[in-house]
Each structure stands twice: as C-alpha cells, then as structure tokens.
Design a protein around this motif. Structure first.
Motif, PDB file in Angstrom:
ATOM      1  N   GLY A  22       0.795  -1.221   0.000  1.00  0.00           N
ATOM      2  CA  GLY A  22       0.000   0.000   0.000  1.00  0.00           C
ATOM      3  C   GLY A  22       0.830   1.274   0.000  1.00  0.00           C
ATOM      4  O   GLY A  22       0.335   2.329   0.383  1.00  0.00           O
ATOM      5  N   CYS A  23       2.074   1.187  -0.422  1.00  0.00           N
ATOM      6  CA  CYS A  23       2.959   2.352  -0.468  1.00  0.00           C
ATOM      7  C   CYS A  23       2.962   2.951  -1.866  1.00  0.00           C
ATOM      8  O   CYS A  23       2.890   2.237  -2.856  1.00  0.00           O
ATOM      9  N   SER A  24       3.070   4.259  -1.915  1.00  0.00           N
ATOM     10  CA  SER A  24       3.240   4.906  -3.212  1.00  0.00           C
ATOM     11  C   SER A  24       4.718   5.231  -3.389  1.00  0.00           C
ATOM     12  O   SER A  24       5.485   5.238  -2.428  1.00  0.00           O
ATOM     13  N   TYR A  25       5.115   5.497  -4.612  1.00  0.00           N
ATOM     14  CA  TYR A  25       6.531   5.703  -4.903  1.00  0.00           C
ATOM     15  C   TYR A  25       6.667   6.592  -6.122  1.00  0.00           C
ATOM     16  O   TYR A  25       5.718   6.800  -6.873  1.00  0.00           O
ATOM     17  N   GLU A  26       7.842   7.114  -6.306  1.00  0.00           N
ATOM     18  CA  GLU A  26       8.196   7.806  -7.538  1.00  0.00           C
ATOM     19  C   GLU A  26       9.625   7.432  -7.874  1.00  0.00           C
ATOM     20  O   GLU A  26      10.441   7.217  -6.990  1.00  0.00           O
ATOM     21  N   VAL A  27       9.884   7.291  -9.152  1.00  0.00           N
ATOM     22  CA  VAL A  27      11.244   7.017  -9.606  1.00  0.00           C
ATOM     23  C   VAL A  27      11.880   8.379  -9.831  1.00  0.00           C
ATOM     24  O   VAL A  27      11.355   9.200 -10.578  1.00  0.00           O
ATOM     25  N   GLN A  28      12.978   8.622  -9.126  1.00  0.00           N
ATOM     26  CA  GLN A  28      13.634   9.919  -9.195  1.00  0.00           C
ATOM     27  C   GLN A  28      14.093  10.215 -10.619  1.00  0.00           C
ATOM     28  O   GLN A  28      14.772   9.406 -11.226  1.00  0.00           O
ATOM     29  N   PRO A  29      13.740  11.389 -11.102  1.00  0.00           N
ATOM     30  CA  PRO A  29      14.249  11.765 -12.422  1.00  0.00           C
ATOM     31  C   PRO A  29      15.734  12.064 -12.316  1.00  0.00           C
ATOM     32  O   PRO A  29      16.178  12.752 -11.405  1.00  0.00           O
ATOM     33  N   LEU A  30      16.493  11.523 -13.228  1.00  0.00           N
ATOM     34  CA  LEU A  30      17.933  11.745 -13.223  1.00  0.00           C
ATOM     35  C   LEU A  30      18.302  12.606 -14.417  1.00  0.00           C
ATOM     36  O   LEU A  30      17.730  12.468 -15.492  1.00  0.00           O
ATOM     37  N   LEU A  31      19.247  13.495 -14.227  1.00  0.00           N
ATOM     38  CA  LEU A  31      19.728  14.301 -15.341  1.00  0.00           C
ATOM     39  C   LEU A  31      20.423  13.417 -16.361  1.00  0.00           C
ATOM     40  O   LEU A  31      20.391  13.656 -17.548  1.00  0.00           O
ATOM     41  N   GLN A  32      21.052  12.373 -15.858  1.00  0.00           N
ATOM     42  CA  GLN A  32      21.767  11.440 -16.713  1.00  0.00           C
ATOM     43  C   GLN A  32      21.551  10.051 -16.127  1.00  0.00           C
ATOM     44  O   GLN A  32      21.713   9.857 -14.924  1.00  0.00           O
ATOM     45  N   PRO A  33      21.160   9.067 -16.923  1.00  0.00           N
ATOM     46  CA  PRO A  33      20.941   7.731 -16.357  1.00  0.00           C
ATOM     47  C   PRO A  33      22.232   7.165 -15.774  1.00  0.00           C
ATOM     48  O   PRO A  33      23.319   7.431 -16.277  1.00  0.00           O
ATOM     49  N   LEU A  34      22.091   6.436 -14.694  1.00  0.00           N
ATOM     50  CA  LEU A  34      23.251   5.788 -14.087  1.00  0.00           C
ATOM     51  C   LEU A  34      23.484   4.470 -14.798  1.00  0.00           C
ATOM     52  O   LEU A  34      22.697   3.550 -14.681  1.00  0.00           O
TER      53      LEU A  34
END
Length: 71
Positions: A22-34
C-alpha cells in the motif's frame, strides 16, 4: 504501516512489493541515467535493460523516492 526494503531489487519486483504494502513511490528523475562503468546509452539501444533500485528515500509516511541504475 511498515515500508518494505526494496534496495538492490529489480524495479519491477520493488514496485510489486511496494504496491502490495500500500505504499506509493516515484522514480527519481535523473539528469543522466546511471549506467554500468564504461557503458553509454548507445550500448543499450534496442536491448531490454533491467533497472535496479540503488536508493530508497522516504518522502512521507507511505511514499518513497526510488533511484535506479541500469544493468
């Protein structure tokens, strides 16, 4: 509510566990993919890439920010 530990999991598995809890999440936007060392985005063009969680940051009581890397 207990937030599951999802570090080092493939993003798809991490999302499954977070949604089940039941948790919400967001994938952090990266300036450059790791990317892996000595790799470029062109190395992965046209290939299926697996994404793994390398950082889990709690934003609120039931919301997380996830940082991912490509492998």
């Amino acid at each position: 509510m207990e937030i599951p530990q999802v570090l080092a999991l493939p993003l798809e598995e991490a999302v499954r566990r977070l949604e089940a809890a039941g948790c919400s999440y967001e994938v952090q936007p990266l300036l450059q993919p790791l990317l892996p060392p000595r790799a470029s985005e062109a190395d992965f063009e046209g290939r299926e890439v697996r994404r793994y969680v390398v950082r889990q940051q709690q934003l609120s009581a039931n919301r997380l920010a996830l940082t991912i890397v490509y492998r």
